[in-house]
Design a protein around this motif. Structure first.
Motif, PDB file in Angstrom:
ATOM      1  N   LEU A 407      -2.069  15.456  14.107  1.00  0.00           N
ATOM      2  CA  LEU A 407      -2.485  14.785  15.159  1.00  0.00           C
ATOM      3  C   LEU A 407      -1.729  15.142  16.354  1.00  0.00           C
ATOM      4  CD1 LEU A 407      -4.327  12.597  16.488  1.00  0.00           C
ATOM      5  CD2 LEU A 407      -2.636  10.807  15.990  1.00  0.00           C
ATOM      6  N   THR A 408      -2.427  15.782  17.574  1.00  0.00           N
ATOM      7  CA  THR A 408      -1.902  16.272  18.582  1.00  0.00           C
ATOM      8  C   THR A 408      -2.008  15.585  19.955  1.00  0.00           C
ATOM      9  OG1 THR A 408      -3.464  17.968  19.133  1.00  0.00           O
ATOM     10  CG2 THR A 408      -1.748  18.561  17.496  1.00  0.00           C
ATOM     11  N   TYR A 409      -1.599  16.156  20.936  1.00  0.00           N
ATOM     12  CA  TYR A 409      -1.951  15.407  22.498  1.00  0.00           C
ATOM     13  C   TYR A 409      -1.474  16.671  23.468  1.00  0.00           C
ATOM     14  CZ  TYR A 409       3.048  15.071  23.106  1.00  0.00           C
ATOM     15  OH  TYR A 409       4.656  15.398  23.325  1.00  0.00           O
ATOM     16  N   ALA A 410      -2.138  16.334  24.340  1.00  0.00           N
ATOM     17  CA  ALA A 410      -1.801  17.271  25.784  1.00  0.00           C
ATOM     18  C   ALA A 410      -2.021  16.336  26.996  1.00  0.00           C
ATOM     19  CB  ALA A 410      -2.805  18.403  26.005  1.00  0.00           C
ATOM     20  N   GLN A 411      -1.366  16.474  28.053  1.00  0.00           N
ATOM     21  CA  GLN A 411      -1.528  15.410  29.063  1.00  0.00           C
ATOM     22  C   GLN A 411      -2.859  15.581  29.729  1.00  0.00           C
ATOM     23  OE1 GLN A 411       0.545  16.944  32.718  1.00  0.00           O
ATOM     24  NE2 GLN A 411       0.996  14.588  33.338  1.00  0.00           N
ATOM     25  N   GLY A 412      -3.474  14.288  30.065  1.00  0.00           N
ATOM     26  CA  GLY A 412      -4.942  14.415  30.573  1.00  0.00           C
ATOM     27  C   GLY A 412      -4.756  14.823  32.056  1.00  0.00           C
ATOM     28  N   GLU A 413      -5.120  14.047  33.078  1.00  0.00           N
ATOM     29  CA  GLU A 413      -5.022  14.839  34.325  1.00  0.00           C
ATOM     30  C   GLU A 413      -3.476  14.301  34.833  1.00  0.00           C
ATOM     31  OE1 GLU A 413      -8.153  12.896  36.826  1.00  0.00           O
ATOM     32  OE2 GLU A 413      -9.892  13.882  35.683  1.00  0.00           O
ATOM     33  N   LYS A 414      -3.357  14.917  36.176  1.00  0.00           N
ATOM     34  CA  LYS A 414      -1.986  14.738  36.652  1.00  0.00           C
ATOM     35  C   LYS A 414      -1.811  13.349  37.034  1.00  0.00           C
ATOM     36  CE  LYS A 414       1.025  16.713  40.385  1.00  0.00           C
ATOM     37  NZ  LYS A 414       1.020  17.600  41.551  1.00  0.00           N
ATOM     38  N   GLY A 415      -0.673  12.963  36.458  1.00  0.00           N
ATOM     39  CA  GLY A 415      -0.373  11.470  36.957  1.00  0.00           C
ATOM     40  C   GLY A 415      -0.377  10.699  35.674  1.00  0.00           C
ATOM     41  N   GLY A 416      -0.908  11.109  34.801  1.00  0.00           N
ATOM     42  CA  GLY A 416      -1.022  10.559  33.443  1.00  0.00           C
ATOM     43  C   GLY A 416       0.599  11.004  32.839  1.00  0.00           C
ATOM     44  N   LEU A 417       0.949  10.703  31.547  1.00  0.00           N
ATOM     45  CA  LEU A 417       2.226  11.107  30.891  1.00  0.00           C
ATOM     46  C   LEU A 417       1.946  12.521  30.370  1.00  0.00           C
ATOM     47  CD1 LEU A 417       2.745   7.624  28.815  1.00  0.00           C
ATOM     48  CD2 LEU A 417       3.877   8.474  30.845  1.00  0.00           C
ATOM     49  N   LEU A 418       3.036  13.254  30.406  1.00  0.00           N
ATOM     50  CA  LEU A 418       3.341  14.576  29.908  1.00  0.00           C
ATOM     51  C   LEU A 418       3.498  14.582  28.388  1.00  0.00           C
ATOM     52  CD1 LEU A 418       3.406  17.532  30.318  1.00  0.00           C
ATOM     53  CD2 LEU A 418       5.714  17.409  30.753  1.00  0.00           C
ATOM     54  N   ASN A 419       4.347  13.656  28.178  1.00  0.00           N
ATOM     55  CA  ASN A 419       4.610  13.321  26.462  1.00  0.00           C
ATOM     56  C   ASN A 419       4.102  12.006  26.202  1.00  0.00           C
ATOM     57  OD1 ASN A 419       5.929  15.740  25.492  1.00  0.00           O
ATOM     58  ND2 ASN A 419       7.554  15.296  26.920  1.00  0.00           N
ATOM     59  N   GLN A 420       3.527  12.039  25.068  1.00  0.00           N
ATOM     60  CA  GLN A 420       2.768  10.726  24.690  1.00  0.00           C
ATOM     61  C   GLN A 420       3.390  10.030  23.357  1.00  0.00           C
ATOM     62  OE1 GLN A 420      -1.413  11.442  25.159  1.00  0.00           O
ATOM     63  NE2 GLN A 420      -1.190  12.037  27.310  1.00  0.00           N
ATOM     64  N   GLY A 421       4.566  10.382  23.019  1.00  0.00           N
ATOM     65  CA  GLY A 421       5.041   9.588  21.886  1.00  0.00           C
ATOM     66  C   GLY A 421       5.868   8.417  22.356  1.00  0.00           C
ATOM     67  N   TRP A 422       6.811   7.820  21.798  1.00  0.00           N
ATOM     68  CA  TRP A 422       7.773   6.821  22.167  1.00  0.00           C
ATOM     69  C   TRP A 422       8.515   7.499  22.942  1.00  0.00           C
ATOM     70  CZ3 TRP A 422      12.616   5.555  22.224  1.00  0.00           C
ATOM     71  CH2 TRP A 422      13.555   6.251  21.009  1.00  0.00           C
ATOM     72  N   LYS A 423       9.254   8.728  22.797  1.00  0.00           N
ATOM     73  CA  LYS A 423      10.121   9.370  23.553  1.00  0.00           C
ATOM     74  C   LYS A 423       9.337  10.019  24.977  1.00  0.00           C
ATOM     75  CE  LYS A 423      13.694  10.022  20.073  1.00  0.00           C
ATOM     76  NZ  LYS A 423      14.352  11.223  19.215  1.00  0.00           N
ATOM     77  N   ASP A 424       8.871   9.350  25.697  1.00  0.00           N
ATOM     78  CA  ASP A 424       7.896   9.852  26.554  1.00  0.00           C
ATOM     79  C   ASP A 424       8.256  10.508  28.231  1.00  0.00           C
ATOM     80  OD1 ASP A 424       8.561   7.540  27.877  1.00  0.00           O
ATOM     81  OD2 ASP A 424       6.685   6.639  27.879  1.00  0.00           O
ATOM     82  N   SER A 425       9.498  10.554  28.127  1.00  0.00           N
ATOM     83  CA  SER A 425      10.010  11.321  29.269  1.00  0.00           C
ATOM     84  C   SER A 425       9.545  13.004  29.184  1.00  0.00           C
ATOM     85  CB  SER A 425      11.565  11.145  29.363  1.00  0.00           C
ATOM     86  OG  SER A 425      12.244  11.651  28.153  1.00  0.00           O
ATOM     87  N   GLU A 426       9.764  13.659  30.330  1.00  0.00           N
ATOM     88  CA  GLU A 426       9.402  14.979  30.318  1.00  0.00           C
ATOM     89  C   GLU A 426       9.908  15.966  29.562  1.00  0.00           C
ATOM     90  OE1 GLU A 426       8.240  16.041  34.363  1.00  0.00           O
ATOM     91  OE2 GLU A 426       6.660  14.546  34.464  1.00  0.00           O
TER      92      GLU A 426
END
Length: 710
Positions: A407-426
């Motif tokens: 299960l992977t993620y990538a940022q949606g549009e600009k303004g959303g979260l870059l990292n999307q786990g609980w450690k969500d800082s860039e």
């Protein structure tokens, strides 16, 4: 979640005036120890809009001296005790310092702030003094307060001044008019658009009271209204605190931590038609967050299943049904965050209803499975089944796009979260050399959550009589486990890498993420023991708990948000994972370290604190902008206590299983009062006898089976 702010009950390092908060429903207030609101992160907020940005009190043109400030044990009342500084003469002589006692008492109820200001003169003669209130409302969106700039704002109207009230009004670009009306119980000597003055004559030992209300419309403050609303607020808080079993020990300080944690969770809980939901934290996250609500519900599930039921119901109601890159939504995804503010409503930020959390959906399914085991509530699970199958549909469709089934993620549009786990800082996901990896990202702990979600769905389907679906989900779970063991384990590190990147390269970084794999029981035993040994070591264990990142790793910084700090909820998950693999002593040790940190923080654990090594005689170092109170920080003690006691409640079978319990250091006896087991209630006792801890039925229903292994 991302950056927050400091909120404590006592002045902290770098914040000489301290920070205090109250919450009721969709309204919260953050002030300093004097009761003053002075901008920055403080204010009276409703639905993520700052309804009051300035509210201060002066005596004789001077700010008073602070004697004490506190929030009541039930988190309902804020009280500041103040005294006068030397005052210039208004009669025959000047008033000396410290003869006027001024008390500000404040609470929130039904979207209103109620305040009583009481003055008592302890001087040897009558005193004349001017009391001044200064106020203002900027009606800024919570995201503006956090630093987001806007190209255009709505219309801020001139204040409307009455005899005893001032109405402040703002017409938002979203078409909503927002009002704050400041109302006084006494006719002031001067009242204008930003201040009120009252000239008080205080005979010796007299008590003069002023009542203030601040809300969306006009009111007539009085002692009677203040008392009636306070009684309602306290009754509502008692109801919220009364849910679930209550642990009680022979150790006074440990009990104080338990009670403060229960009170903080009750403070943060909002009632919705779907049931109770713990908002994440004050001030930045006083709103439902998916991940935070789920983990807090997991922490409390063994004691109080009603919170999990409320979280599951609310998130099912807010599940995504459409695809939006702006909101990072797709059919079946579980909500990450919801907001009611102007900027969210206008789409200036995507967080009105935002789905950019890769872990929230599998965590949701995990919680549903755990709730079913805990309660045996098949009727509710049947009601949730469409939401659960939709959630699994999104998980499976997304995993099928990855060559390894991750299960992977990538940022949606600009303004959303870059990292999307609980450690969500860039900067929280990186390679061993510190470089930021390309998307899509497969986080190691998220694959563990998917594994646990698949197992949960297999068990639920089996109980529903759908053996084919159960077998398919079990097969996928085994495949996920095999892929994680093959592709995330790094023999040289003796640990699991934090992630795999878009180039299919392992991020060889030692971090606490592997503790979440232990929590779901994915690793092989020998690998789990290697991870646990590392968590015991100085690079990970700060002496106040497990760091998010081991020392000597690239980007390690004990003052960072996610790269070397200590998060109590993360420590609790690691402790529960260690206990899952039989290392009960490690859970006891981490509970002891966290308890000692809580003592230094006034029994209220912050969202996080710095990861500097523990030094003799020195307290843990605060993170300057941590949320406090914060739901999953408050819930961490209960998850760690369950890990120490080895308690599992099976509501379907009507039994409690206890596996080699161990009491925390300094606690010799502990009782769980009114533990619900399949509709019956029992009291469970634990007592230290020599080097062993024994468990026994301390009261309640004889129909509940207790299966104990010493």
């Amino acid at each position: 979640m991302s950056e927050a702010t400091q909120d404590d009950e006592t002045p902290s390092a770098g914040t000489s005036r301290g920070q205090y908060s109250l919450k009721s429903g969709d309204t919260f207030v953050v002030c300093d120890a004097y009761g003053d609101i002075r901008g920055d992160a403080s204010g009276l907020f409703h639905n993520d809009t700052r309804m009051l940005s300035h509210f201060t009190l002066d005596l004789g043109g001077k700010p008073p001296s602070l004697l004490s400030a506190a929030i009541s044990h039930d988190n309902v009342l804020f009280t500041a005790n103040l005294s006068n500084k030397p005052l210039p003469p208004m009669g025959e002589r000047a008033t000396p310092q410290g003869v006027i006692h001024l008390q500000r008492m404040r609470f929130l109820w039904d979207a209103r702030l109620y305040e009583r200001i009481a003055c008592v003169n302890y001087g040897d003669s009558e005193v004349q003094v001017t009391l001044a209130l200064r106020f203002g409302a900027d009606f800024r969106d919570i995201f503006e307060v956090r630093g987001t700039s806007r190209k255009k704002r709505g219309t801020l109207h001139e204040p409307k001044v009455g005899e005893t009230s001032v109405a402040l009004r703002y017409d938002g670009l979203d078409g909503v008019t927002r009002c704050s009306v400041i109302c006084l119980s006494t006719l002031p000597d001067r009242l204008d658009g930003d201040s009120a003055e009252l000239r008080l004559v205080l005979p010796r030992l007299s008590n003069t009271e002023l009542y203030v209300e601040i809300g969306p419309d006009h009111a007539q403050p009085s002692r009677e209204r203040f008392r009636a609303a306070a009684a309602k607020a306290r009754r509502a808080m008692r109801r919220r605190r009364g849910h679930g079993a209550r642990p009680r020990s022979n150790a006074r300080l440990f009990n104080a931590w338990l009670e403060r944690s229960r009170a903080d969770i009750a403070l943060l809980v909002s009632e919705f038609p779907t049931g109770p939901y713990p908002c994440a934290g004050i001030p930045w996250f006083a709103t439902p967050f998916g991940r935070d609500g789920i983990i807090t519900a997991m922490q409390l599930l063994w004691l109080d299943a009603s919170l999990a039921r409320g979280v599951l119901g609310y998130l099912a109601e807010h599940q995504a049904h459409e695809t939006s890159a702006f909101r990072d939504s797709a059919p079946g995804k579980i909500m990450h965050e919801t907001r009611k503010s102007e900027m969210a409503e206008l789409g200036e930020v995507p967080f009105g209803r935002y789905y950019g959390g890769v872990d929230t959906t599998p965590l949701y399914v995990m919680l549903a499975g755990a709730y079913a085991e805990r309660t045996g509530d098949e009727v509710f699970i049947d009601k949730l089944w469409p939401a659960l199958t939709a959630a699994m549909g999104w998980i499976e469709r997304t995993c099928d796009k990855d060559p390894h089934g991750f299960l992977t993620y990538a940022q949606g549009e600009k303004g959303g979260l870059l990292n999307q786990g609980w450690k969500d800082s860039e900067d929280s996901v990186f390679h061993a050399d510190g470089t930021i990896p390309p998307a899509p990202i497969a986080l190691v702990e998220v694959q563990g959550y998917v594994y646990a979600a698949l197992i949960a769905m297999a068990r639920l389907a089996e109980r529903r009589g759908d053996d084919d679906a159960s077998a398919q989900w079990r097969h996928r779970a085994l495949a996920m486990r095999k892929a994680v063991e093959e592709l995330f384990w790094d023999e040289e590190m003796g640990n699991y890498g934090i992630a795999r990147d878009g180039n299919d390269t392992l991020c060889r970084v030692r971090a606490s993420n592997a503790g979440h794999l232990l929590y779901v029981g994915l690793p092989k035993l020998w690998r789990a023991r290697k991870v646990i040994r590392q968590f015991r070591s100085a690079p990970f264990d700060s002496g106040w708990g497990v760091r998010t990142l081991a020392m000597q790793q690239a980007r390690y910084n004990p003052m960072s948000y996610h790269d070397g700090s200590v998060w109590p909820h993360d420590v609790a998950i690691c402790a529960a994972g260690m206990a899952h693999y039989g290392e009960r002593d490690d859970a006891v040790r981490l509970l002891g370290e966290t308890f000692e940190a809580a003592v230094h923080f006034g029994m209220r654990l912050p969202e996080l604190f710095c990861g500097f090594p523990r030094a003799t005689g020195e307290p843990p170092i605060a993170y300057p902008v941590a949320c406090l109170p914060q739901a999953w920080a408050a819930g961490s003690v209960f998850m760690m206590l369950q890990a120490c006691l080895g308690v599992t409640v099976d509501g379907r079978r009507g039994e409690v299983r206890i596996d080699r319990p161990s009491l925390p250091a300094g606690v010799d006896r502990l009782t769980l009062h009114k533990l619900d087991v399949g509709g019956d209630s029992i009291d469970l006792g634990f007592e230290r006898i020599g080097s062993r801890t024994v468990a026994f039925r301390a009261g309640g229903s004889a129909d509940v089976r207790i299966l104990a292994k010493v």
